[in-house]
Scaffold this motif. Structure first.
Motif, PDB file in Angstrom:
ATOM      1  N   SER A  12      45.184  32.141  43.172  1.00 48.59           N
ATOM      2  CA  SER A  12      45.612  33.475  43.598  1.00 48.59           C
ATOM      3  C   SER A  12      46.943  33.471  44.336  1.00 48.59           C
ATOM      4  N   ALA A  13      47.471  32.303  44.635  1.00 49.60           N
ATOM      5  CA  ALA A  13      48.645  32.194  45.507  1.00 49.60           C
ATOM      6  C   ALA A  13      49.810  33.059  45.065  1.00 49.60           C
ATOM      7  N   ILE A  43      42.572  36.670  42.638  1.00 49.33           N
ATOM      8  CA  ILE A  43      43.302  37.927  42.799  1.00 49.33           C
ATOM      9  C   ILE A  43      44.173  38.111  41.560  1.00 49.33           C
ATOM     10  N   THR A  44      43.950  39.197  40.841  1.00 47.90           N
ATOM     11  CA  THR A  44      44.660  39.439  39.587  1.00 47.90           C
ATOM     12  C   THR A  44      45.872  40.345  39.763  1.00 47.90           C
ATOM     13  N   ALA A 102      38.971  39.471  40.268  1.00 52.25           N
ATOM     14  CA  ALA A 102      37.998  39.175  39.221  1.00 52.25           C
ATOM     15  C   ALA A 102      37.196  37.968  39.671  1.00 52.25           C
ATOM     16  N   LEU A 103      36.047  37.766  39.068  1.00 46.14           N
ATOM     17  CA  LEU A 103      35.218  36.601  39.370  1.00 46.14           C
ATOM     18  C   LEU A 103      35.782  35.400  38.608  1.00 46.14           C
ATOM     19  N   SER A 112      35.858  36.942  34.969  1.00 48.04           N
ATOM     20  CA  SER A 112      34.897  37.939  34.503  1.00 48.04           C
ATOM     21  C   SER A 112      34.955  39.173  35.392  1.00 48.04           C
ATOM     22  N   TRP A 113      34.706  40.324  34.754  1.00 49.91           N
ATOM     23  CA  TRP A 113      34.601  41.581  35.489  1.00 49.91           C
ATOM     24  C   TRP A 113      33.181  42.130  35.359  1.00 49.91           C
TER      25      TRP A 113
END
Length: 263
Positions: A12-13, A43-44, A102-103, A112-113
């Motif tokens: 996510s960085a 984090i998308t 998202a997972l 996955s959502w």
């Protein structure tokens, strides 16, 4: 693969760059807290430029619709699904106060959502666990919205509208300090859950039996760091005179992060 906290954080960085510092701190805390609940996330979306926002807004809309709101220079994408009702400057993503998530799947690559997935087997949807942790940190969840539900979305706007952000207004220092305080007040919630404590207690009993069976004259080199971590966490008074199986068990628990969680 075995997912480590460092690996999950690294996924996510890039998306944390540009976030308001306090929102970034809350996001980092969310990633960590979810990981220790057995729910790794990625984090998308974080900060989104005006141009990026307009391109998203163009999805599911005709050129005539874009022209009507002053976006004649943006290419329409009517065949794609509509994903947002906010054009550039009208999304909290444009001001670094919103994130999407998202997972992260066990392979460390796919996401996955699926809002009903229970990947950690605790009979609670992973998505709901993430939402729970986010709200504790002060985030507002898009899934609570009535007109346009946005379940992967969290934001921390400090009561300001996008119109106020566009006009240059920003959170006060008092609001930022209060947000940091909330984050810091909840950082200790990563302690072991009741189930984990029960499992740890059972392991302690097994360790006691193992200790009686065979004691080693010195702590093995490969177990020294784990023993130190156990003592620092206050979970063991002494690690001297243990058995081989004792040191092996302490090392396994340390690698599983139990001493860090219980600290």
């Amino acid at each position: 693969m075995t997912l480590t906290l460092e690996y999950v954080q690294s996924k996510s960085a890039a998306k944390l760059s540009g976030l308001l510092p306090v929102v970034r701190a809350a996001t980092e805390a969310l990633i960590t807290r979810c990981f220790y609940r057995g729910v790794p996330i990625v984090i998308t979306q974080g900060l989104r430029t005006i141009a990026e926002q307009n391109n998203l807004y163009a999805q599911g809309r005709t050129q005539a619709a874009l022209n009507k709101v002053g976006l004649a220079n943006v290419k329409a994408k009517p065949s794609e699904p509509k994903v947002t009702n906010a054009r550039g400057g009208y999304s909290n993503h444009n001001f670094g106060v919103a994130i999407d998530f998202a997972l992260l799947m066990p392979d460390g690559k796919n996401v996955s959502w699926d809002t009903k997935r229970d990947g950690d087997g605790d009979r609670q949807a992973d998505w709901a666990e993430v939402v729970e942790e986010a709200k504790k940190l002060g985030f507002v969840w898009g899934g609570d919205w009535v007109s346009f539900k946005d379940t992967p979305h969290f934001e921390m706007t400090f009561g300001l509208t996008t119109a106020q952000y566009r006009a240059g207004k920003r959170p006060t220092q008092a609001q930022i300090d209060a947000a940091f305080k909330k984050i810091n007040e909840t950082e200790g919630d990563n302690a072991m859950t009741p189930d984990e404590k029960a499992a740890f207690a059972a392991l302690e009993k097994k360790v006691a039996v193992l200790e009686k069976n065979a004691k080693m004259a010195a702590i093995p080199t490969w177990a020294a760091a784990a023993c130190e971590n156990a003592k620092k966490a206050g979970l063991l008074d002494t690690t001297a005179d243990g058995s081989y199986d004792f040191y092996r068990m302490v090392t396994i628990m340390d690698r599983a992060g139990l001493f860090k969680k219980g600290a």
